[in-house]
Design an enzyme around this catalytic site. Structure first.
Site, mmCIF file in Angstrom:
data_model
loop_
_atom_site.group_PDB
_atom_site.id
_atom_site.type_symbol
_atom_site.label_atom_id
_atom_site.label_comp_id
_atom_site.label_asym_id
_atom_site.label_seq_id
_atom_site.Cartn_x
_atom_site.Cartn_y
_atom_site.Cartn_z
ATOM 1 N N VAL A 36 -5.694 -50.308 31.832
ATOM 2 C CA VAL A 36 -5.165 -49.627 30.647
ATOM 3 C C VAL A 36 -3.642 -49.734 30.616
ATOM 4 O O VAL A 36 -3.038 -50.084 29.591
ATOM 5 C CB VAL A 36 -5.602 -48.142 30.609
ATOM 6 C CG1 VAL A 36 -4.942 -47.406 29.463
ATOM 7 C CG2 VAL A 36 -7.120 -48.046 30.489
ATOM 8 N N PRO A 56 1.947 -48.089 42.616
ATOM 9 C CA PRO A 56 1.862 -48.789 43.901
ATOM 10 C C PRO A 56 1.378 -50.224 43.687
ATOM 11 O O PRO A 56 0.463 -50.449 42.901
ATOM 12 C CB PRO A 56 0.819 -47.978 44.676
ATOM 13 C CG PRO A 56 0.753 -46.651 43.989
ATOM 14 C CD PRO A 56 1.064 -46.913 42.557
ATOM 15 N N GLY A 59 -2.382 -51.556 43.631
ATOM 16 C CA GLY A 59 -3.327 -51.397 42.520
ATOM 17 C C GLY A 59 -2.927 -52.139 41.255
ATOM 18 O O GLY A 59 -3.522 -51.917 40.209
ATOM 19 N N ASP A 121 -6.785 -41.162 28.007
ATOM 20 C CA ASP A 121 -8.070 -40.473 28.173
ATOM 21 C C ASP A 121 -8.009 -38.958 28.119
ATOM 22 O O ASP A 121 -9.046 -38.308 28.297
ATOM 23 C CB ASP A 121 -8.760 -40.890 29.483
ATOM 24 C CG ASP A 121 -9.336 -42.287 29.390
ATOM 25 O OD1 ASP A 121 -9.636 -42.692 28.261
ATOM 26 O OD2 ASP A 121 -9.474 -42.943 30.430
#
Lengths: 286, 286
Positions: A36, A56, A59, A121
């Site tokens: 996203v 980080p 990821g 979200d």
């Protein structure tokens, strides 16, 4: 459908205010490195923003890594969000992380500082939502279902994209250039000349097809202004394009895979039907 | 067209960030009473905003007068802009007045207070632009040419509106209701159930036509959830609608003037072509 001339007060609710936010030279903080976040980064880079990314490295989405390598408008911090100092000089914040508590904390910090914020979200933590988008050249289209169904927004987006003329982006670019040339020729903000300019541009856009507008080049624009604007009329395409029109149109137009006019489909289908049936029946007769 | 999976860094500029701004319960100050201001007021009322209007009554647009009479979300001051106190408690400012100096002054005051501002017709004084809009039910579409050609945006808006299925707004509303019912039946934010919910909704929206989604009523939704969600499958429309489908569809669907799928046009045309040619040739043979 469009905000109507006749007033229906009952319908005046339940929507959003759809906007084209300007980010040129503004700094957008993106918190999060996943799928996203990656899409968000692309959307704000398109709008000429400067991006600070906090996430980080472990990821980071592949596309984000690519963006970090290829654009000089990104500043990257290989860590998690560290509090208020991260918000200094920031004009907009987009977060897309799984940690709801951190998301909520970032949202509160932003609101205290009047920095517009979107927390992926979690609608109540959003000052604005994103929608399905189409972009081709300077043309951008957003489809929003106001949170009712992102999937339908995506499906409609595809349907709309399929009916846009192939070179609609070029048409928009060329009309923008024509406006620029006209403004040079007849300068001034507002007033009579401003109104006349606007009227003439509207007349050109109405009289010419998108496909023909997309064909405009420097020479054609000059001719259009000399023979059109100067005499307060709109020349026909053939007058301006001359030979080029006869040759040019066929070459410039893509095959009719995406017909500009939906009825072209009917007609093409009809002719194909005529042809196939005629062949079949005549073959049987022979 | 959509932000692509393959990365084209060169195209990452020249656009805006298209957003659905949330204004529910927020206060928007509109300065100016003319035609443009009137359109702005309507747009922000649609987004559930509270509006403060500052403009001398003598210049009020007819539609604005009507709005003042019919909605309780407007506060009106019959005067010109009076300085910083007018900006207290304001979340967004839209000005549409002819006085360029006052416009500039209002913009500066807003920027010092980090209040998003749009000054009609003066792009450098705008934090955001408006575009051509389509609205039907909870579905909103914005077409922006990024300032290149408002007229083309308007023309494209009409073209897009013409290809939207007649009852697309109903389809969006019904899918939103179905999602709500599903969330009641299988609650929880994120996690496995969230993912399964999202997948199932995507499957339903993909398997069913917009026209069929628009037909959904409470009974059909219950049946869809009972026979579909509970067994992790998507029932066909006929299973859920039963008799209603046979009777309902024909009645519910508008005549095919706006074909949902552009290819329907080709197919219909083809069949018509087959029929006409067959009749013509067979008649000649007889």
């Amino acid at each position: 459908m469009p905000l109507d001339a006749t007033l229906d007060t009952a319908s005046l609710s339940g929507g959003s205010l759809l906007l084209a936010w300007q980010l040129k030279g503004k700094r957008v903080l993106v918190v999060g490195g996943g799928n996203v976040a990656s899409g968000r980064i692309e959307s704000v880079l398109v709008a000429d923003a400067l991006v600070t990314l906090i996430a980080p490295r472990s990821g980071l989405h592949k596309m984000t890594e690519q963006l970090l390598e290829t654009t000089d408008r990104m500043t990257y911090h290989d860590r998690v969000f560290a509090g208020p100092p991260d918000l200094e000089g920031v004009d907009m914040v987009l977060t897309a992380i799984d940690d709801v508590d951190t998301s909520r904390a970032i949202c509160e910090l932003c609101r205290a500082r009047r920095i517009p914020v979107n927390v992926a979200d979690i609608p109540p933590l959003c000052d604005f939502y994103f929608g399905s988008q189409i972009r081709t050249g300077p043309l951008q289209i957003m489809i929003s279902t106001n949170g009712q169904s992102p999937k339908l927004a995506a499906l409609l987006s595809k349907r709309i994209e399929a009916v846009l003329p192939e070179n609609v982006g070029d048409a928009v670019t060329k009309v923008g250039q024509l406006r620029g040339k006209l403004r040079e020729r007849a300068p001034g903000v507002g007033g009579e000349v401003g109104k006349r300019r606007m009227r003439w541009m509207v007349d050109v856009c109405t009289a010419w097809d998108l496909e023909d507008l997309a064909m405009l080049d420097d020479t054609m624009m000059e001719k259009l202004l000399n023979d059109g604007w100067e005499y307060n009329r709109v020349p026909r395409v053939q007058e301006v394009a001359g030979e080029r029109k006869a040759n040019g149109t066929a070459a410039a137009r893509p095959p009719a895979a995406k017909p500009a006019n939906p009825f072209l489909g009917h007609i093409a289908g009809f002719l194909l039907g005529v042809a196939c049936t005629a062949i079949a029946l005549l073959a049987r007769r022979a």
